[in-house]
Scaffold this motif. Sequence first.
Motif, PDB file in Angstrom:
ATOM      1  N   ARG A 119       0.853  -1.185   0.000  1.00 26.96           N
ATOM      2  CA  ARG A 119       0.000   0.000   0.000  1.00 26.96           C
ATOM      3  C   ARG A 119       0.890   1.236   0.000  1.00 26.96           C
ATOM      4  NH1 ARG A 119      -5.085  -0.922   4.044  1.00 26.96           N
ATOM      5  NH2 ARG A 119      -6.062  -2.523   2.786  1.00 26.96           N
ATOM      6  N   VAL A 120       0.440   2.237  -0.692  1.00 27.57           N
ATOM      7  CA  VAL A 120       1.212   3.478  -0.716  1.00 27.57           C
ATOM      8  C   VAL A 120       1.077   4.184   0.629  1.00 27.57           C
ATOM      9  CG1 VAL A 120       1.060   3.799  -3.203  1.00 27.57           C
ATOM     10  CG2 VAL A 120      -0.706   4.744  -1.743  1.00 27.57           C
ATOM     11  N   VAL A 121       2.101   4.901   1.015  1.00 30.17           N
ATOM     12  CA  VAL A 121       2.116   5.601   2.293  1.00 30.17           C
ATOM     13  C   VAL A 121       1.072   6.717   2.303  1.00 30.17           C
ATOM     14  CG1 VAL A 121       3.550   6.989   3.833  1.00 30.17           C
ATOM     15  CG2 VAL A 121       4.536   5.060   2.615  1.00 30.17           C
ATOM     16  N   GLU A 122       0.840   7.338   1.142  1.00 30.36           N
ATOM     17  CA  GLU A 122      -0.067   8.483   1.046  1.00 30.36           C
ATOM     18  C   GLU A 122      -1.534   8.072   0.973  1.00 30.36           C
ATOM     19  OE1 GLU A 122       2.278   7.830  -1.319  1.00 30.36           O
ATOM     20  OE2 GLU A 122       3.888   9.157  -0.687  1.00 30.36           O
ATOM     21  N   ARG A 123      -1.871   6.820   1.149  1.00 31.48           N
ATOM     22  CA  ARG A 123      -3.240   6.313   1.022  1.00 31.48           C
ATOM     23  C   ARG A 123      -4.180   7.082   1.958  1.00 31.48           C
ATOM     24  NH1 ARG A 123      -5.455   1.067  -0.536  1.00 31.48           N
ATOM     25  NH2 ARG A 123      -7.313   0.639   0.688  1.00 31.48           N
ATOM     26  N   ASP A 124      -5.299   7.543   1.416  1.00 32.76           N
ATOM     27  CA  ASP A 124      -6.280   8.315   2.185  1.00 32.76           C
ATOM     28  C   ASP A 124      -7.569   7.504   2.264  1.00 32.76           C
ATOM     29  OD1 ASP A 124      -8.021  10.114   3.307  1.00 32.76           O
ATOM     30  OD2 ASP A 124      -7.620  11.725   1.873  1.00 32.76           O
ATOM     31  N   GLU A 125      -7.788   6.851   3.391  1.00 30.52           N
ATOM     32  CA  GLU A 125      -8.940   5.964   3.558  1.00 30.52           C
ATOM     33  C   GLU A 125     -10.268   6.708   3.427  1.00 30.52           C
ATOM     34  OE1 GLU A 125      -8.858   2.680   3.690  1.00 30.52           O
ATOM     35  OE2 GLU A 125      -6.669   2.582   3.776  1.00 30.52           O
ATOM     36  N   GLU A 127     -10.940   9.395   1.615  1.00 26.02           N
ATOM     37  CA  GLU A 127     -11.169   9.711   0.205  1.00 26.02           C
ATOM     38  C   GLU A 127     -11.582   8.456  -0.564  1.00 26.02           C
ATOM     39  OE1 GLU A 127     -11.617  11.698  -3.316  1.00 26.02           O
ATOM     40  OE2 GLU A 127     -11.534  12.475  -1.277  1.00 26.02           O
TER      41      GLU A 127
END
Length: 143
Positions: A119-125, A127
């Motif tokens: 998973r990418v670190v910048e993942r915005d759950e 959004e």
Amino acid sequence: MAAELFDQGRSGAEIARMLGGSEESVRRWRRVWEESGADGLRRRPATGRPPKLDDAQVERVRAVLEQGAQAHGFEADLWTLERVGLVVERVTGVALSKASVWRLLTGRLGWSLQRPERRVVERDESEIARWIAHEWPRIKKGP
């Protein structure tokens, strides 16, 4: 059980059927029984090379591995067979092959293979949840 059946005078075929073995095995058991008696038929501990690490060393390795890879100078907190092998050698002085490290981890320590989630670190759950609730139904309906 086979010794008791031999004492009763049962045939090899009958014993094989009763015990779920082959007649060839029953013949081999009978030879052993005739030479050594019932004690000759008793199970023996498995033979083979003894483990390179004793139980105390395995417990030391477990404690060290539970501290995490970064605690032992590795950049990422991820254990690989090579890294575990290096740590085992530092802690115990015993060099193990990759196969032996795998057997140590899965057999004696009871650990299993774990793969990190990608998973990418910048993942915005939040959004993602908004998109699934609002955008996906609109896209799915079509024009």
